[in-house]
Structures are given as structure tokens and as C-alpha cells.
Motif scaffolding. Sequence first.
Motif, PDB file in Angstrom:
ATOM      1  N   GLN A   1       0.823  -1.211   0.000  1.00 41.99           N
ATOM      2  CA  GLN A   1       0.000   0.000   0.000  1.00 41.99           C
ATOM      3  C   GLN A   1       0.858   1.264   0.000  1.00 41.99           C
ATOM      4  O   GLN A   1       1.645   1.479   0.930  1.00 41.99           O
ATOM      5  N   PRO A   2       0.739   2.130  -1.030  1.00 37.86           N
ATOM      6  CA  PRO A   2       1.413   3.426  -0.957  1.00 37.86           C
ATOM      7  C   PRO A   2       0.666   4.329   0.020  1.00 37.86           C
ATOM      8  O   PRO A   2      -0.570   4.333   0.051  1.00 37.86           O
ATOM      9  N   CYS A   3       1.408   5.082   0.818  1.00 36.20           N
ATOM     10  CA  CYS A   3       0.810   5.901   1.864  1.00 36.20           C
ATOM     11  C   CYS A   3       1.266   7.350   1.728  1.00 36.20           C
ATOM     12  O   CYS A   3       2.435   7.617   1.450  1.00 36.20           O
ATOM     13  N   GLY A   4       0.353   8.282   1.950  1.00 31.46           N
ATOM     14  CA  GLY A   4       0.669   9.696   1.829  1.00 31.46           C
ATOM     15  C   GLY A   4       0.958  10.350   3.173  1.00 31.46           C
ATOM     16  O   GLY A   4       0.897   9.721   4.233  1.00 31.46           O
ATOM     17  N   LEU A   5       1.237  11.639   3.106  1.00 29.91           N
ATOM     18  CA  LEU A   5       1.572  12.380   4.322  1.00 29.91           C
ATOM     19  C   LEU A   5       0.372  12.545   5.246  1.00 29.91           C
ATOM     20  O   LEU A   5       0.543  12.819   6.436  1.00 29.91           O
ATOM     21  N   GLY A   6      -0.837  12.365   4.716  1.00 33.62           N
ATOM     22  CA  GLY A   6      -2.026  12.447   5.554  1.00 33.62           C
ATOM     23  C   GLY A   6      -1.992  11.415   6.664  1.00 33.62           C
ATOM     24  O   GLY A   6      -2.110  11.745   7.852  1.00 33.62           O
ATOM     25  N   CYS A   7      -1.784  10.153   6.299  1.00 33.28           N
ATOM     26  CA  CYS A   7      -1.764   9.121   7.335  1.00 33.28           C
ATOM     27  C   CYS A   7      -0.425   9.099   8.072  1.00 33.28           C
ATOM     28  O   CYS A   7      -0.349   8.624   9.205  1.00 33.28           O
ATOM     29  N   ARG A   8       0.625   9.625   7.482  1.00 31.97           N
ATOM     30  CA  ARG A   8       1.887   9.756   8.225  1.00 31.97           C
ATOM     31  C   ARG A   8       1.650  10.629   9.464  1.00 31.97           C
ATOM     32  O   ARG A   8       2.177  10.364  10.541  1.00 31.97           O
ATOM     33  N   ASP A   9       0.823  11.666   9.302  1.00 33.40           N
ATOM     34  CA  ASP A   9       0.535  12.555  10.426  1.00 33.40           C
ATOM     35  C   ASP A   9      -0.393  11.886  11.435  1.00 33.40           C
ATOM     36  O   ASP A   9      -0.184  11.998  12.645  1.00 33.40           O
ATOM     37  N   THR A  10      -1.421  11.185  10.974  1.00 33.81           N
ATOM     38  CA  THR A  10      -2.325  10.535  11.925  1.00 33.81           C
ATOM     39  C   THR A  10      -1.618   9.423  12.690  1.00 33.81           C
ATOM     40  O   THR A  10      -1.861   9.222  13.880  1.00 33.81           O
ATOM     41  N   LEU A  11      -0.722   8.712  12.029  1.00 31.77           N
ATOM     42  CA  LEU A  11       0.015   7.621  12.675  1.00 31.77           C
ATOM     43  C   LEU A  11       0.963   8.148  13.746  1.00 31.77           C
ATOM     44  O   LEU A  11       0.983   7.659  14.875  1.00 31.77           O
ATOM     45  N   ARG A  12       1.751   9.176  13.394  1.00 33.35           N
ATOM     46  CA  ARG A  12       2.726   9.692  14.370  1.00 33.35           C
ATOM     47  C   ARG A  12       2.005  10.349  15.538  1.00 33.35           C
ATOM     48  O   ARG A  12       2.449  10.254  16.692  1.00 33.35           O
ATOM     49  N   PHE A  13       0.884  11.008  15.250  1.00 31.61           N
ATOM     50  CA  PHE A  13       0.131  11.701  16.290  1.00 31.61           C
ATOM     51  C   PHE A  13      -0.422  10.722  17.316  1.00 31.61           C
ATOM     52  O   PHE A  13      -0.343  10.957  18.536  1.00 31.61           O
ATOM     53  N   GLU A  14      -0.974   9.605  16.856  1.00 29.45           N
ATOM     54  CA  GLU A  14      -1.590   8.640  17.775  1.00 29.45           C
ATOM     55  C   GLU A  14      -0.612   8.110  18.816  1.00 29.45           C
ATOM     56  O   GLU A  14      -1.009   7.793  19.934  1.00 29.45           O
ATOM     57  N   VAL A  15       0.659   8.001  18.455  1.00 30.55           N
ATOM     58  CA  VAL A  15       1.650   7.457  19.393  1.00 30.55           C
ATOM     59  C   VAL A  15       2.465   8.558  20.072  1.00 30.55           C
ATOM     60  O   VAL A  15       3.490   8.299  20.705  1.00 30.55           O
ATOM     61  N   GLY A  16       2.011   9.810  19.922  1.00 31.62           N
ATOM     62  CA  GLY A  16       2.607  10.912  20.669  1.00 31.62           C
ATOM     63  C   GLY A  16       3.934  11.417  20.146  1.00 31.62           C
ATOM     64  O   GLY A  16       4.687  12.057  20.887  1.00 31.62           O
ATOM     65  N   LEU A  17       4.239  11.161  18.868  1.00 33.36           N
ATOM     66  CA  LEU A  17       5.487  11.665  18.295  1.00 33.36           C
ATOM     67  C   LEU A  17       5.300  13.111  17.845  1.00 33.36           C
ATOM     68  O   LEU A  17       4.279  13.450  17.249  1.00 33.36           O
ATOM     69  N   PRO A  18       6.277  13.983  18.130  1.00 32.04           N
ATOM     70  CA  PRO A  18       6.118  15.405  17.812  1.00 32.04           C
ATOM     71  C   PRO A  18       6.363  15.711  16.341  1.00 32.04           C
ATOM     72  O   PRO A  18       7.066  14.990  15.648  1.00 32.04           O
ATOM     73  N   LEU A  19       5.760  16.796  15.887  1.00 27.49           N
ATOM     74  CA  LEU A  19       6.041  17.345  14.560  1.00 27.49           C
ATOM     75  C   LEU A  19       6.640  18.724  14.740  1.00 27.49           C
ATOM     76  O   LEU A  19       6.052  19.568  15.438  1.00 27.49           O
ATOM     77  N   TYR A  20       7.811  18.963  14.123  1.00 29.09           N
ATOM     78  CA  TYR A  20       8.417  20.282  14.241  1.00 29.09           C
ATOM     79  C   TYR A  20       7.484  21.328  13.624  1.00 29.09           C
ATOM     80  O   TYR A  20       6.956  21.132  12.544  1.00 29.09           O
ATOM     81  N   GLY A  21       7.320  22.426  14.347  1.00 27.32           N
ATOM     82  CA  GLY A  21       6.377  23.456  13.931  1.00 27.32           C
ATOM     83  C   GLY A  21       5.061  23.365  14.674  1.00 27.32           C
ATOM     84  O   GLY A  21       4.304  24.338  14.743  1.00 27.32           O
ATOM     85  N   ASP A  22       4.783  22.191  15.262  1.00 25.18           N
ATOM     86  CA  ASP A  22       3.593  22.005  16.088  1.00 25.18           C
ATOM     87  C   ASP A  22       3.985  21.797  17.550  1.00 25.18           C
ATOM     88  O   ASP A  22       3.750  22.650  18.389  1.00 25.18           O
TER      89      ASP A  22
END
Length: 361
Positions: A217-238
Motif C-alpha cells: 500500500q502506498p501511503c501519503g503524508l495524511g496518514c503519516r501525520d495521523t500515525l505519528r500523532f496517535e503514538v505521541g510523536l512530535p512534529l516540528y512546527g507544532d
Amino acid sequence: MENKRTCLYDKHVQLGALMSPFAGFEMPIQYSDIAGEHQAVRTACGVFDVSHMGEVSVRGREAERYVQHIFTNDVAGAPVGKVFYGMMCYEDGGTVDDLLVYKMGEQDFFLVINAANIDKDWAWMQTQAKSFDIDLQNQSDDFGQIAVQGPKSEDVVERVLGIPCKELAFYTCKYVEQNPKLIISRTGYTGEDGFEIYASHAYINGCWDKLMAAGVQPCGLGCRDTLRFEVGLPLYGDELSQDISPVMAGLGMFCKFDKEEFIGREALLKQKTEGVAKKVVGIELHDKAIPRHGYAVLKDGEPIGEVTTGYHTISTDKSVCMALIDSRFAKLGTEVQIQIRKKVFSGVVVKKRFYDKHYKK
């Protein structure tokens, strides 16, 4: 200024991906739907184009000393093949960027930085390098990168790509013998087992074609954000920024204060010992409303902070967010409210990890 394109851009267009500007690049946000791509990574395997990320090599006699100076984590004496997560900070403790540091040799380090920060980070690294005997190279345009993520990723990398990876422990890496310019690590940004592969643009294109032919399955940045968010990983700028230090973000464990020095050490140590005015927390709403970035967090009707990232989680079916709020209200169990457009919804402060990670240790 026109957005850049990764080496896989044409592949995304051919697959009908929804493309959108992100961090100065034209990137795929989704191919089918975000929830389906998200679940593919949680249950099986998905592949991301992350060729927009930046790469910097640090080599030479004082490579380790330089990395120690600019990096909050402690790489001293680490075995070759170890990967570290940490931050680069300003003297006042604000975050330049969060990054991965790969130890590829005794005098050979490979730094992976955020796409949106490449130019800023590179200028900052060059300034810090002036008194060190090192060869510093910005290799961001030389590498393509894919992330193969999910519980079946090990089998996919070995069987489909033919890259041996079973022996890699979590947060370790290696050069691949049959292709010495290829780096693979057991790392990722999803909370699942997975691998990140760095190689030439041509090689990464070949990998992508093999994965698509095998039905991954090819995956986009949309689910990259939902996946990292669910496990509490930070995003620079947020959850991290020039104004949000690692201590404020709850990432003080990646600041090794027992090493001699690193830029920002004194400011961060003071924050750790004396406390900070604001902290990044998790909040779970009692309702189905979705909190978004920038929405106000309230206590008894008074603003105490704002949402940094928020979703109705795909894996747990809850409305949750991370938020930067007044530290006085950061204790777990504290009742708060979030202003969502013209309505106010009640919630409670919870741990930032909304879904348990499933890494292979």
C-alpha cells in the motif's frame, strides 16, 4: 517560489495521488483514503515517499565532538550502527530541529533533518562547524528515501526488495554490502515496526516499482501525520519549535545533561530543575468534535493555551489532541475545555500517547 519534486513525483501522479505543497515540496497527501492507508500500516505494511527529508554527513577527526556539541543526545563511544533521536537547540533552549543521528563509522555520522528546516539547519550547522576539524556535506539532493512501515515490513523488505534486515535491532542501521551507498535503518515515524531506506534516486525508484508490483500500500503524508500523532510523536512546527523547547515538549529524556556540554544545555537544565511556564499535553474530549491546530484551550472559560495537533483517531475512535498549555493545568486528569468555532467542548488532560507503539525491540 516553485515547489520542489521528489524523485518519485511521477510515480505518485501515475497512481492518482492527491498532491499538495508541503515543506517546499509537492508531496502525496493520500492515494485512496487516509483511514485505509493508516490501517494498512497498523495491520500489515505501507510505504511512504520521504525523499523530501534532509541529509547531512559529518566526517573527520572531530566528527563525534561536533555532533556532541550540536546534539542534545549522547553519541560518545556508541557502537557503529547505532541511531539516536534528539534535538539541536539554540542557546536559550529553543529547538532548531529534531533529528536522527546515524553512527556509520568511527568518524562518520549521518544526520537526517526535517524537510521544512533544511536551509535553516544547514546554515546553522555550518556556523557551528567553524572551530571543528570536520568535513560537513549537505547531501539532501543526493538521496531518495522511502519508509516501509508496519508489522509485515521486515518480510516485505527482505522478500520484495532483497535487502537483508532481520538482524537490525530497533534504532540501528547499516550500509548494505551489495550497494555501499545504500543505508537502511530500523526506524520510522508511525509507532509500528519498520525501516527507512536511503539511496540514489534511481535505486529508490526501483524499490518503489517492486513494492507497487508486490501490492504494498502506498501511503501519503495524511496518514503519516495521523500515525505519528496517535503514538505521541512530535512534529516540528507544532509540538517543537524555536519557542517550544524539548523540556516543554516532554522530550527531556533526549537531553543528556550528564555529558560535558551541548548548545542549549544550561538553559534546558534550568528548565528541567526550575520548571517551565508551558507544557505540551494530551487532551481527550468527551465529545466527537475535532480539535484543530490553533484552537484555544480554556480553563473555566479563560484561555490557557492552544491545540498543536488534533484528530478523531482512526485506531481508537476518540477525539484527542496535543496542546501547549499553562503548566499549572498540565496534571493528568485536569478538566479543560476547547473552543471549536463558536462552541466550547469539555475534555480532560491525558497522556500524549493515545495508542500503544508496536516496535520490534
